[in-house]
Design a protein around this motif. Structure first.
Motif, PDB file in Angstrom:
ATOM      1  N   LEU A  84       0.384  -1.262  -0.154  1.00  0.00           N
ATOM      2  CA  LEU A  84      -0.048  -0.210   0.161  1.00  0.00           C
ATOM      3  C   LEU A  84       1.053   1.657   0.098  1.00  0.00           C
ATOM      4  N   ALA A  85       1.501   1.250   1.068  1.00  0.00           N
ATOM      5  CA  ALA A  85       3.079   2.309   0.600  1.00  0.00           C
ATOM      6  C   ALA A  85       3.363   2.745  -0.589  1.00  0.00           C
ATOM      7  N   ASP A  86       3.412   1.321  -1.000  1.00  0.00           N
ATOM      8  CA  ASP A  86       4.351   2.248  -2.888  1.00  0.00           C
ATOM      9  C   ASP A  86       2.999   2.368  -3.418  1.00  0.00           C
ATOM     10  N   VAL A  87       1.806   2.323  -3.629  1.00  0.00           N
ATOM     11  CA  VAL A  87       0.475   2.211  -4.321  1.00  0.00           C
ATOM     12  C   VAL A  87       0.521   3.428  -4.090  1.00  0.00           C
ATOM     13  N   ASP A  88      -0.035   3.729  -3.135  1.00  0.00           N
ATOM     14  CA  ASP A  88      -0.430   5.211  -2.560  1.00  0.00           C
ATOM     15  C   ASP A  88       0.682   6.261  -1.664  1.00  0.00           C
ATOM     16  N   ALA A  89       1.133   6.673  -2.472  1.00  0.00           N
ATOM     17  CA  ALA A  89       2.154   7.353  -2.007  1.00  0.00           C
ATOM     18  C   ALA A  89       2.039   8.913  -0.767  1.00  0.00           C
ATOM     19  N   GLY A  90       0.372   8.487  -0.866  1.00  0.00           N
ATOM     20  CA  GLY A  90       0.193   9.845   0.396  1.00  0.00           C
ATOM     21  C   GLY A  90       0.265   9.825   1.454  1.00  0.00           C
ATOM     22  N   LEU A  91       0.275   7.996   1.812  1.00  0.00           N
ATOM     23  CA  LEU A  91      -0.498   6.789   2.830  1.00  0.00           C
ATOM     24  C   LEU A  91       0.934   7.446   4.247  1.00  0.00           C
ATOM     25  N   ARG A  92       1.990   7.272   3.750  1.00  0.00           N
ATOM     26  CA  ARG A  92       2.926   7.583   4.308  1.00  0.00           C
ATOM     27  C   ARG A  92       3.217   9.299   4.858  1.00  0.00           C
ATOM     28  N   PRO A  93       3.181   9.895   4.787  1.00  0.00           N
ATOM     29  CA  PRO A  93       3.176  11.318   4.775  1.00  0.00           C
ATOM     30  C   PRO A  93       2.216  11.821   5.191  1.00  0.00           C
ATOM     31  N   ALA A  94       1.026  10.823   5.643  1.00  0.00           N
ATOM     32  CA  ALA A  94      -0.176  11.332   5.855  1.00  0.00           C
ATOM     33  C   ALA A  94      -0.318  11.071   7.676  1.00  0.00           C
ATOM     34  N   LEU A  95       0.340   9.766   7.780  1.00  0.00           N
ATOM     35  CA  LEU A  95       0.224   8.924   8.616  1.00  0.00           C
ATOM     36  C   LEU A  95       1.137   9.843  10.037  1.00  0.00           C
ATOM     37  N   LEU A 125      -7.015   7.439   9.321  1.00  0.00           N
ATOM     38  CA  LEU A 125      -6.278   8.100   7.543  1.00  0.00           C
ATOM     39  C   LEU A 125      -7.909   6.389   6.494  1.00  0.00           C
ATOM     40  N   THR A 126      -8.463   5.770   7.207  1.00  0.00           N
ATOM     41  CA  THR A 126      -9.376   5.544   5.590  1.00  0.00           C
ATOM     42  C   THR A 126     -10.231   6.604   5.814  1.00  0.00           C
ATOM     43  N   ARG A 127     -10.570   7.246   6.374  1.00  0.00           N
ATOM     44  CA  ARG A 127     -11.649   9.063   6.916  1.00  0.00           C
ATOM     45  C   ARG A 127     -10.936   9.600   5.550  1.00  0.00           C
ATOM     46  N   GLN A 128      -9.178  10.187   5.645  1.00  0.00           N
ATOM     47  CA  GLN A 128      -8.916  11.134   4.810  1.00  0.00           C
ATOM     48  C   GLN A 128      -8.897  10.111   3.178  1.00  0.00           C
ATOM     49  N   GLY A 129      -8.963   8.296   3.021  1.00  0.00           N
ATOM     50  CA  GLY A 129      -8.690   8.530   1.420  1.00  0.00           C
ATOM     51  C   GLY A 129      -7.814   7.073   1.690  1.00  0.00           C
ATOM     52  N   HIS A 130      -7.124   7.345   2.923  1.00  0.00           N
ATOM     53  CA  HIS A 130      -6.918   5.814   2.472  1.00  0.00           C
ATOM     54  C   HIS A 130      -6.961   4.869   2.840  1.00  0.00           C
ATOM     55  N   ARG A 131      -6.981   3.775   2.488  1.00  0.00           N
ATOM     56  CA  ARG A 131      -7.223   2.921   2.685  1.00  0.00           C
ATOM     57  C   ARG A 131      -6.888   1.589   3.519  1.00  0.00           C
ATOM     58  N   VAL A 132      -6.096   1.656   4.907  1.00  0.00           N
ATOM     59  CA  VAL A 132      -5.402   1.203   5.416  1.00  0.00           C
ATOM     60  C   VAL A 132      -6.428  -0.049   6.414  1.00  0.00           C
ATOM     61  N   SER A 133      -5.171  -0.767   6.969  1.00  0.00           N
ATOM     62  CA  SER A 133      -4.974  -1.467   8.411  1.00  0.00           C
ATOM     63  C   SER A 133      -4.219  -0.949   9.379  1.00  0.00           C
ATOM     64  N   ALA A 134      -5.322  -1.376  10.810  1.00  0.00           N
ATOM     65  CA  ALA A 134      -4.265  -1.774  11.795  1.00  0.00           C
ATOM     66  C   ALA A 134      -2.948  -1.829  11.948  1.00  0.00           C
ATOM     67  N   ASP A 135      -2.960  -3.221  11.028  1.00  0.00           N
ATOM     68  CA  ASP A 135      -1.432  -3.625  10.805  1.00  0.00           C
ATOM     69  C   ASP A 135      -0.356  -3.335   9.468  1.00  0.00           C
ATOM     70  N   THR A 136      -0.375  -2.410   8.776  1.00  0.00           N
ATOM     71  CA  THR A 136       0.423  -2.010   8.146  1.00  0.00           C
ATOM     72  C   THR A 136      -0.040  -0.693   8.293  1.00  0.00           C
ATOM     73  N   VAL A 137      -0.783   0.057   8.810  1.00  0.00           N
ATOM     74  CA  VAL A 137      -0.042   1.645   9.995  1.00  0.00           C
ATOM     75  C   VAL A 137       1.507   1.336  11.635  1.00  0.00           C
ATOM     76  N   ALA A 138       1.279  -0.503  11.801  1.00  0.00           N
ATOM     77  CA  ALA A 138       2.045  -0.718  12.730  1.00  0.00           C
ATOM     78  C   ALA A 138       3.212  -0.905  11.904  1.00  0.00           C
ATOM     79  N   ASP A 139       3.544  -1.377  10.910  1.00  0.00           N
ATOM     80  CA  ASP A 139       4.596  -1.850   9.910  1.00  0.00           C
ATOM     81  C   ASP A 139       5.196  -0.418   9.371  1.00  0.00           C
ATOM     82  N   LEU A 140       4.154   0.511   9.014  1.00  0.00           N
ATOM     83  CA  LEU A 140       4.736   1.502   8.798  1.00  0.00           C
ATOM     84  C   LEU A 140       5.934   1.982   9.887  1.00  0.00           C
TER      85      LEU A 140
END
Length: 548
Positions: A84-95, A125-140
């Motif tokens: 997801l971090a590679d597909v959604d370039a805005g995920l990591r900055p948003a986190l 993050l999901t509310r902001q448009g970045h569909r992600v799970s809690a486990d992925t957030v922990a990995d990032l």
């Protein structure tokens, strides 16, 4: 070695499910690894459980031990679903904007004031448009160098500029007292404990599913109240004495605890002692600003005949006190996970405390009353047989026993009369000033010239003390350690004026390059000054509990 039958049956059940999904080479390698983990007899046991020949299992072991290069991935590099971090370039900055709002994002972020769990972060993050799970957030977060951490108690507040110097000075005082066989004790009040069926931190062994039942709420029981453990730690003997009070943590209670230690343990362990060094925190019932603490210690010095030296730890360093990590920590460990149902339980629990280094602890229950709000006036402080050290006299001071062994406040007029008629000239005694009248006059003239050269001299209201008496007061303060209170009585001034005098004359002495060395021992002429101060205070003296 024969592998147990139940282990073989367990392996057989596992192989029945797993092996059909592997090809022949994968089966061989997997069975070989299982045999190696079982050790001697493993090849036979695995072969029997998997229903294959022993040669197949042995071949797998040999292939694993041969060091051949693994086959690697079953599909080409880059295959499979993208991260997801590679597909959604805005995920990591948003986190990062959510977890670091002070430096990366909006300080009004809705998660700024809430617990930043991975589930809440994923939901935001999901509310902001970045569909992600809690486990992925922990990995990032781990990739960005974050980890789950508790608060660390490391901030001590602003550090006093003389903190390290005070620790070195305190250490020298400890060495000096121990070298002459005199006791050194560290004192403090331990955390107050609720008495009753209340939860106590920690765990202890209990039958499974049968924890000790305690109350849901920690409201003080009006009948049982609280326990106030005041500790005295003997540094040389590695022994503790704890006085468990039931009333208030006051200076009178603190000194009564030291008195009980000396009566019950100290005077037997140090029969030849003439001095006692107390190291204490800067605040609380034994704080350096607490007047009642010094009043009560003066009574103790008079009763025991000991010269009591007190050295306070610098402000903000209470956890560095020896009693904290050499006595109180062991008491806390010994009482963990156990409700303190009565004062007797607390006393017995403290008494049972030991350590690998040989710590011994004695505890007693103190049912005395120690009222708060006792007023200590300037006259009471002036009458104390107290001298201050040349270095930080507010932190380091000495309370001397009276010469006749009575309380300082007893029979003041009779004591003053026994020393003859008071004369102001006694203040100029060379035994007190450390110099002849001619030398004192020369110094005063020199400092007066320096003072006249100061900018702004002569402006404002005139000082309460003539300049020669200002020099005399500062000289007696630096040489004899006399505080401002008795000097104000002797010179007919106020405590505030004498404090201002100290500051001014010390500055002139530094400019002139003159150092006033402290007296090696209090001169006998100090008795006359003490008698004069006591004679000046003609008010009825309040009774000090257990003073004499």
């Amino acid at each position: 070695m024969t592998i147990a039958v139940d282990i073989v049956e367990l392996l057989a059940a596992k192989y029945t499910v797993l092996l059909p999904h592997l090809d022949e080479r994968q089966q061989r390698l997997y069975l070989g690894s299982e045999a190696r983990s079982l050790g001697h007899g493993g090849i036979a046991a695995v072969a029997r459980a998997a229903g294959v020949s022993r040669q197949t299992v042995a071949g797998g072991v040999a292939e694993l031990e041969s060091g051949e290069v693994p086959l690697g991935r079953a599909r080409r590099a880059g295959g499979g679903r993208k991260r997801l971090a590679d597909v959604d370039a805005g995920l990591r900055p948003a986190l990062l904007a959510l977890v670091e709002p002070d430096t990366r994002g909006d300080p009004m972020s809705p998660l700024r004031w809430t617990t930043k769990s991975t589930r809440k972060l994923a939901a935001e993050l999901t509310r902001q448009g970045h569909r992600v799970s809690a486990d992925t957030v922990a990995d990032l977060l781990r990739e960005e160098g974050f980890s789950l951490q508790a608060n660390a108690k490391t901030l001590e507040g602003s550090q006093h500029p003389d903190r390290d110097a005070q620790f070195r000075y305190l250490n020298e005082q400890v060495k000096d007292h121990q070298a002459t066989g005199n006791p050194v004790i560290s004192v403090d009040t331990k955390k107050k404990e609720l008495v009753g069926e209340f939860k106590n931190g920690g765990r202890e062994w209990q039958p499974a599913g049968k924890p000790v039942r305690v109350g849901v709420y920690d409201f003080v029981d009006p009948l049982l109240g609280k326990a106030i453990p005041y500790g005295i730690y003997d540094v040389a003997a590695n022994a503790g004495w704890v006085n468990v009070g039931c009333d208030h943590d006051t200076a009178a209670f603190a000194v009564e605890s030291i008195r009980r230690w000396w009566t019950g343990q100290g005077k037997h362990a140090y029969p030849q002692a003439t001095r006692l060094l107390i190291t204490a925190d800067s605040g609380g019932s034994n704080g350096y600003r607490t007047r009642a603490w010094k009043i009560e210690l003066a009574a103790l010095a008079a009763q025991t005949g000991l010269t009591i030296t007190v050295c306070h730890l610098p402000p903000g360093t209470s956890k560095w006190n020896a009693i904290e990590h050499r006595l109180f920590s062991h008491i806390t460990m010994n009482s963990r996970g156990r409700p303190l149902t009565s004062h007797e339980v607390i006393v017995q629990t403290i008494t049972a405390t030991t350590s690998r280094s040989g710590l011994r602890v004695h505890a007693e229950l103190d049912t005395g009353t120690y009222p708060t709000g006792v007023h200590i006036g300037d006259a009471d402080m002036a009458a104390l047989p107290l001298t201050q050290h040349a270095f930080h006299g507010d932190w380091n001071y000495v309370l001397h026993p009276t010469l006749d062994g009575t309380c300082p406040a007893d029979d003041k007029n009779q004591k003053a009369a026994s020393l003859g008629e008071w004369s102001h000239d006694r203040l100029f005694d060379p035994a007190l000033t450390g110099m002849s009248r001619h030398q004192l006059h020369t110094l005063t003239t020199t400092l007066a010239a320096l003072h006249d050269e100061q900018p702004g001299t002569g402006r404002g209201r005139p000082p309460k003390l003539p300049f020669p008496e200002q020099v005399l007061a500062t000289l007696l303060h630096l040489r004899l350690g006399l505080p401002a209170e008795p000097l104000a009585v002797l010179l007919g001034s106020s405590r505030a004026a004498v404090h201002r005098t100290f500051h001014k004359i010390k500055h002139l002495l530094d400019q002139h390059g003159t150092a006033i060395p402290p007296a090696t021992s209090p001169p006998a002429a100090l008795t006359a000054l003490q008698a004069r101060v006591l004679e000046h205070d003609n008010r009825p003296t309040r009774k000090i509990k257990s003073a004499c």
